[in-house]
Scaffold this motif. Structure first.
Motif, PDB file in Angstrom:
ATOM      1  N   ASP A  13       0.993  -1.318  -0.157  1.00 40.39           N
ATOM      2  CA  ASP A  13      -0.006  -0.010   0.136  1.00 40.39           C
ATOM      3  C   ASP A  13       1.039   1.397   0.046  1.00 40.39           C
ATOM      4  N   SER A  37      -3.416  -2.775  -2.943  1.00 42.49           N
ATOM      5  CA  SER A  37      -4.572  -3.396  -1.673  1.00 42.49           C
ATOM      6  C   SER A  37      -4.664  -4.748  -2.382  1.00 42.49           C
ATOM      7  N   SER A  39      -7.589  -6.412  -2.434  1.00 41.37           N
ATOM      8  CA  SER A  39      -8.782  -6.436  -3.147  1.00 41.37           C
ATOM      9  C   SER A  39      -8.454  -6.278  -4.679  1.00 41.37           C
ATOM     10  N   ASP A  62      -6.672  -3.643   3.287  1.00 38.81           N
ATOM     11  CA  ASP A  62      -8.203  -4.348   3.711  1.00 38.81           C
ATOM     12  C   ASP A  62      -7.637  -5.581   4.348  1.00 38.81           C
TER      13      ASP A  62
END
Length: 209
Positions: A13, A37, A39, A62
């Motif tokens: 990130d 991330s 996701s 996340d």
């Protein structure tokens, strides 16, 4: 082992870290994609079709790295990088199949060595999977009766015995056996046995009683 067909996914990130790692790995000759991330990475990784590994940060916005590792379920070799790791975390990651666990800041030579080792594992797994896919494709050409014949033949039973098991005559079994060999693209019983072993194909136990 550098090959532009080999894929490295970088998930971190920290945008500056992501860029730096991406440049370094790309300079070694690999194809690189970066993600901020878990996701975003998961959305992309479903479609990859080549040997690949992941360089993965533990701390993500996340899912964290260990959670993402569980989501991947050992489908990709993982090189973990982190500035917040501990012994327990390292042990958990390695037990779950990670190929390496490197502290930040990561030395270039250490990362490239870890990536190379992870990709070697990925290539081995990819090669095995391609071979299995090819075997299953050939197996799909067999009729149900031919599959029965194959399952019995690879246990070492003679044509006459197979005929008795299946309630037919030896001549018919010989014809089925020849078609099995042709469709499975093998030229000997030994090869057919090896192919069957690769996919765990065997005859039902009650057929030998």
């Amino acid at each position: 082992m550098t090959d532009s067909r080999l894929q490295v996914f970088v998930v971190d990130d920290d945008e500056s870290v992501c860029r730096a790692l991406g440049r370094l790995i790309k300079s070694a000759g690999y194809c690189v994609e970066t993600f901020g991330s878990a996701s975003a990475f998961l959305d992309r990784v479903q479609a990859y079709t080549c040997p690949a590994c992941v360089v993965l940060d533990i701390q993500l916005p996340d899912l964290n790295g260990l959670e993402l590792q569980r989501e991947l379920d050992a489908t990709l070799p993982i090189v973990f990088i982190t500035g917040h790791g501990d012994i327990s975390m390292t042990v958990d990651a390695m037990k779950a199949g990670a190929t390496d666990f490197l502290p930040k800041p990561v030395r270039d030579t250490d990362l490239l060595r870890a990536v190379e080792q992870a990709l070697e594992r990925a290539v081995q797994a990819y090669t095995i999977q391609c071979e299995l896919d090819a075997i299953h494709c050939r197996l799909g050409r067999l009729t149900p009766r031919e599959r029965e014949v194959m399952a019995l033949v690879v246990t070492g039973r003679l044509n006459k015995q197979v005929a008795g098991d299946l309630g037919t005559v030896e001549k018919t079994i010989k014809a089925h056996r020849a078609r099995v060999m042709a469709k499975m693209e093998v030229t000997s019983l030994a090869q057919l046995v090896r192919v069957a072993d690769r996919i765990g194909l065997g005859a039902p136990a009650d057929m030998h009683s």
